[in-house]
Write a protein that holds these residues in place. Structure first.
Motif, PDB file in Angstrom:
ATOM      1  N   GLN A   1      47.489 -29.076  15.753  1.00 31.72           N
ATOM      2  CA  GLN A   1      47.970 -29.303  14.390  1.00 31.72           C
ATOM      3  C   GLN A   1      49.354 -28.677  14.195  1.00 31.72           C
ATOM      4  OE1 GLN A   1      44.892 -27.672  11.849  1.00 31.72           O
ATOM      5  NE2 GLN A   1      43.928 -29.676  11.641  1.00 31.72           N
ATOM      6  N   PRO A   2      50.094 -29.117  13.180  1.00 31.73           N
ATOM      7  CA  PRO A   2      51.386 -28.483  12.877  1.00 31.73           C
ATOM      8  C   PRO A   2      51.209 -27.008  12.525  1.00 31.73           C
ATOM      9  CG  PRO A   2      51.178 -30.580  11.741  1.00 31.73           C
ATOM     10  CD  PRO A   2      49.819 -30.275  12.312  1.00 31.73           C
ATOM     11  N   ALA A   3      52.246 -26.215  12.780  1.00 29.92           N
ATOM     12  CA  ALA A   3      52.170 -24.769  12.575  1.00 29.92           C
ATOM     13  C   ALA A   3      51.858 -24.413  11.125  1.00 29.92           C
ATOM     14  CB  ALA A   3      53.477 -24.111  13.015  1.00 29.92           C
ATOM     15  N   GLN A   4      52.388 -25.177  10.165  1.00 31.13           N
ATOM     16  CA  GLN A   4      52.113 -24.852   8.766  1.00 31.13           C
ATOM     17  C   GLN A   4      50.633 -24.991   8.453  1.00 31.13           C
ATOM     18  OE1 GLN A   4      54.517 -23.768   6.156  1.00 31.13           O
ATOM     19  NE2 GLN A   4      52.460 -23.124   5.552  1.00 31.13           N
ATOM     20  N   GLN A   5      49.972 -25.993   9.025  1.00 31.99           N
ATOM     21  CA  GLN A   5      48.537 -26.163   8.793  1.00 31.99           C
ATOM     22  C   GLN A   5      47.744 -25.031   9.433  1.00 31.99           C
ATOM     23  OE1 GLN A   5      48.658 -30.917   9.411  1.00 31.99           O
ATOM     24  NE2 GLN A   5      46.610 -30.065   9.168  1.00 31.99           N
ATOM     25  N   VAL A   6      48.126 -24.626  10.629  1.00 31.57           N
ATOM     26  CA  VAL A   6      47.439 -23.518  11.286  1.00 31.57           C
ATOM     27  C   VAL A   6      47.665 -22.233  10.489  1.00 31.57           C
ATOM     28  CG1 VAL A   6      47.300 -22.118  13.382  1.00 31.57           C
ATOM     29  CG2 VAL A   6      47.597 -24.599  13.556  1.00 31.57           C
ATOM     30  N   TYR A   7      48.868 -22.055   9.986  1.00 31.33           N
ATOM     31  CA  TYR A   7      49.173 -20.861   9.194  1.00 31.33           C
ATOM     32  C   TYR A   7      48.367 -20.861   7.895  1.00 31.33           C
ATOM     33  CZ  TYR A   7      51.967 -17.198   6.948  1.00 31.33           C
ATOM     34  OH  TYR A   7      52.388 -16.045   6.321  1.00 31.33           O
ATOM     35  N   ASN A   8      48.252 -22.014   7.255  1.00 33.18           N
ATOM     36  CA  ASN A   8      47.443 -22.096   6.035  1.00 33.18           C
ATOM     37  C   ASN A   8      45.984 -21.748   6.312  1.00 33.18           C
ATOM     38  OD1 ASN A   8      49.684 -22.845   4.569  1.00 33.18           O
ATOM     39  ND2 ASN A   8      49.166 -25.017   4.484  1.00 33.18           N
ATOM     40  N   LEU A   9      45.472 -22.187   7.466  1.00 34.10           N
ATOM     41  CA  LEU A   9      44.102 -21.825   7.837  1.00 34.10           C
ATOM     42  C   LEU A   9      43.982 -20.312   7.994  1.00 34.10           C
ATOM     43  CD1 LEU A   9      41.212 -22.458   8.770  1.00 34.10           C
ATOM     44  CD2 LEU A   9      42.125 -22.750  11.087  1.00 34.10           C
ATOM     45  N   HIS A  10      44.933 -19.716   8.697  1.00 30.47           N
ATOM     46  CA  HIS A  10      44.910 -18.251   8.841  1.00 30.47           C
ATOM     47  C   HIS A  10      44.913 -17.572   7.479  1.00 30.47           C
ATOM     48  CE1 HIS A  10      46.230 -14.153   9.370  1.00 30.47           C
ATOM     49  NE2 HIS A  10      47.395 -14.441   8.818  1.00 30.47           N
ATOM     50  N   ARG A  11      45.800 -17.992   6.590  1.00 33.81           N
ATOM     51  CA  ARG A  11      45.901 -17.379   5.266  1.00 33.81           C
ATOM     52  C   ARG A  11      44.615 -17.563   4.474  1.00 33.81           C
ATOM     53  NH1 ARG A  11      49.736 -20.793   2.686  1.00 33.81           N
ATOM     54  NH2 ARG A  11      49.636 -19.378   0.909  1.00 33.81           N
ATOM     55  N   ALA A  12      43.979 -18.726   4.638  1.00 36.45           N
ATOM     56  CA  ALA A  12      42.785 -19.041   3.848  1.00 36.45           C
ATOM     57  C   ALA A  12      41.574 -18.226   4.250  1.00 36.45           C
ATOM     58  CB  ALA A  12      42.465 -20.534   3.967  1.00 36.45           C
ATOM     59  N   VAL A  13      41.529 -17.776   5.519  1.00 39.61           N
ATOM     60  CA  VAL A  13      40.332 -17.075   5.992  1.00 39.61           C
ATOM     61  C   VAL A  13      40.640 -15.699   6.571  1.00 39.61           C
ATOM     62  CG1 VAL A  13      39.093 -19.229   6.421  1.00 39.61           C
ATOM     63  CG2 VAL A  13      40.445 -18.211   8.270  1.00 39.61           C
ATOM     64  N   ALA A  14      41.858 -15.185   6.326  1.00 38.67           N
ATOM     65  CA  ALA A  14      42.240 -13.866   6.838  1.00 38.67           C
ATOM     66  C   ALA A  14      41.322 -12.792   6.262  1.00 38.67           C
ATOM     67  CB  ALA A  14      43.694 -13.571   6.496  1.00 38.67           C
ATOM     68  N   PRO A  15      41.161 -11.660   6.960  1.00 41.40           N
ATOM     69  CA  PRO A  15      40.295 -10.581   6.462  1.00 41.40           C
ATOM     70  C   PRO A  15      40.584 -10.246   4.996  1.00 41.40           C
ATOM     71  CG  PRO A  15      41.080 -10.064   8.658  1.00 41.40           C
ATOM     72  CD  PRO A  15      41.799 -11.315   8.223  1.00 41.40           C
ATOM     73  N   PRO A  16      39.510  -9.972   4.219  1.00 41.21           N
ATOM     74  CA  PRO A  16      38.146  -9.640   4.633  1.00 41.21           C
ATOM     75  C   PRO A  16      37.240 -10.833   4.951  1.00 41.21           C
ATOM     76  CG  PRO A  16      38.304  -9.499   2.267  1.00 41.21           C
ATOM     77  CD  PRO A  16      39.693  -9.796   2.766  1.00 41.21           C
ATOM     78  N   TYR A  17      37.785 -12.046   4.911  1.00 42.69           N
ATOM     79  CA  TYR A  17      37.025 -13.204   5.351  1.00 42.69           C
ATOM     80  C   TYR A  17      36.962 -13.198   6.885  1.00 42.69           C
ATOM     81  CZ  TYR A  17      37.794 -14.500   0.496  1.00 42.69           C
ATOM     82  OH  TYR A  17      37.832 -14.487  -0.876  1.00 42.69           O
ATOM     83  N   PRO A  18      36.129 -14.070   7.495  1.00 46.58           N
ATOM     84  CA  PRO A  18      35.899 -13.961   8.942  1.00 46.58           C
ATOM     85  C   PRO A  18      37.116 -14.168   9.833  1.00 46.58           C
ATOM     86  CG  PRO A  18      34.116 -15.187   7.899  1.00 46.58           C
ATOM     87  CD  PRO A  18      35.173 -15.003   6.853  1.00 46.58           C
ATOM     88  N   GLY A  19      38.154 -14.873   9.355  1.00 43.75           N
ATOM     89  CA  GLY A  19      39.373 -15.015  10.136  1.00 43.75           C
ATOM     90  C   GLY A  19      39.458 -16.316  10.908  1.00 43.75           C
ATOM     91  N   ALA A  20      40.716 -16.748  11.173  1.00 39.57           N
ATOM     92  CA  ALA A  20      40.961 -17.908  12.023  1.00 39.57           C
ATOM     93  C   ALA A  20      40.855 -17.470  13.475  1.00 39.57           C
ATOM     94  CB  ALA A  20      42.346 -18.488  11.741  1.00 39.57           C
ATOM     95  N   PHE A  21      40.211 -18.298  14.312  1.00 38.56           N
ATOM     96  CA  PHE A  21      39.924 -17.853  15.671  1.00 38.56           C
ATOM     97  C   PHE A  21      40.142 -18.952  16.689  1.00 38.56           C
ATOM     98  CE2 PHE A  21      35.973 -19.756  14.252  1.00 38.56           C
ATOM     99  CZ  PHE A  21      35.515 -20.444  15.372  1.00 38.56           C
ATOM    100  N   THR A  22      40.258 -18.519  17.942  1.00 36.41           N
ATOM    101  CA  THR A  22      40.333 -19.429  19.074  1.00 36.41           C
ATOM    102  C   THR A  22      39.586 -18.800  20.236  1.00 36.41           C
ATOM    103  OG1 THR A  22      41.851 -20.730  20.463  1.00 36.41           O
ATOM    104  CG2 THR A  22      42.513 -18.475  19.957  1.00 36.41           C
ATOM    105  N   ASP A  23      38.921 -19.601  21.043  1.00 40.99           N
ATOM    106  CA  ASP A  23      38.174 -19.104  22.199  1.00 40.99           C
ATOM    107  C   ASP A  23      38.948 -19.409  23.474  1.00 40.99           C
ATOM    108  OD1 ASP A  23      36.086 -18.233  20.588  1.00 40.99           O
ATOM    109  OD2 ASP A  23      35.007 -20.141  20.728  1.00 40.99           O
TER     110      ASP A  23
END
Length: 308
Positions: A217-239
């Motif tokens: 995905q474009p970087a802005q979409q990935v960044y929005n995901l990070h912002r939306a779930v950043a701590p104290p929420y579970p966080g954006a992740f990759t395996d």
């Protein structure tokens, strides 16, 4: 002269920070809160918010924590109070029609209705790149977030705000929206505004798995995901290689362009002792805090792991 007007009696369904702050507004506004319906904290949940139960205990307000909002016992308990009004402030369960029929009921929702109806409105607003949200007090109906609007307060979403930071603003907006309309609400003169359900949309709750990053995905979409779930929420992740990496802190800047990222693979990488997340549009996130299976990992450690 002494004011002999009887105080309005209310039943409050509430939880979370918004439940605490709005309950305090009712008390400050002279409302007789005769009963609070709330939740017991879940031991498996990250409890980072204030406690409605603690507030009830300190203020001497009767409270109950029923498991089922549709139970006949709860209906009888609410009826016994004979409330003039009912309020729902971030209570997690839908109230059935029989309960809503007891007294006029109003809900505080964490968006500018009709936008972002449903669950987790702040997280969804950040995920979708919204630049504004807020809080809305509206009449409760069986259909969620569909009743007439009685008060709204807006707040900005800045480009680097996380959902947690936006929620702090929405919490204050909720307090202001309720405080502003409370006198007319108690006096029966509050103005209703149509909630146009042809606009906006309904959104479901979010699960930790929804934080999985798609690096194509474009970087802005990935960044929005990070912002939306950043701590104290579970966080954006990759395996990677059987290890789960969670982004704790990151920034996105346009100057990290295709020229910088052209030769880099998608996903996590290390350049000049800095961690980056390279995305599908040839742009990247600068990652300043990352965990590996829950443990902080440095750029040197990540580089060694990726090279193994």
């Amino acid at each position: 002269m002494t004011d002999l007007t009887p105080r309005k009696r209310a039943v409050v369904f509430g939880y979370h920070n918004v439940g605490v702050r709005c309950l305090k507004v009712l008390l400050a506004g002279g409302v007789d809160v005769a009963l609070v319906v709330t939740h017991e904290d879940n031991a498996s949940e990250n409890i980072w918010f204030e406690s409605v139960i603690s507030l009830c205990q300190s203020e001497g307000i009767p409270y109950i924590t029923p498991a089922d909002a549709k139970s006949p016992e709860l209906l009888e308990q609410v009826k016994a109070v004979q409330p003039d009004l009912m309020f729902s402030f971030y209570y997690r369960n839908m109230l059935p029609a029989e309960l809503l029929a007891v007294a006029p009921a109003f809900n505080m929702h964490g968006s500018l209705l009709p936008e972002f109806r449903g669950r987790a409105p702040v997280n969804w607003a950040v995920l979708h790149g919204a630049t504004e949200t807020g809080a809305t007090l509206h009449e409760m109906t069986v259909k969620p977030d569909a009743g007439a609007i009685v008060s709204q307060m807006e707040v900005p979403i800045l480009p680097d705000d996380t959902a947690h930071e936006v929620f702090g603003k929405v919490q204050v907006a909720a307090e202001q929206a309720l405080w502003r309309v409370l006198p007319s609400l108690l006096g029966g003169t509050a103005v209703r505004r149509h909630n146009d359900l042809s606009k906006g949309g309904y959104f479901s709750g979010r699960k930790p798995e929804d934080g999985r990053i798609d690096w194509s995905q474009p970087a802005q979409q990935v960044y929005n995901l990070h912002r939306a779930v950043a701590p104290p929420y579970p966080g954006a992740f990759t395996d990677v290689g059987g290890v789960r990496y969670v982004i704790e802190r990151a920034r996105f800047r346009d100057h990290l362009s295709n020229d910088f990222c052209r030769s880099l693979p998608l996903g996590l990488t290390v350049v000049d002792n800095c961690i980056f997340g390279v995305c599908g549009d040839g742009r990247a996130l600068t990652i300043s805090a990352l965990t590996a299976d829950g443990v902080p990992v440095t750029a040197q450690q990540l580089q060694a792991r990726l090279a193994a």
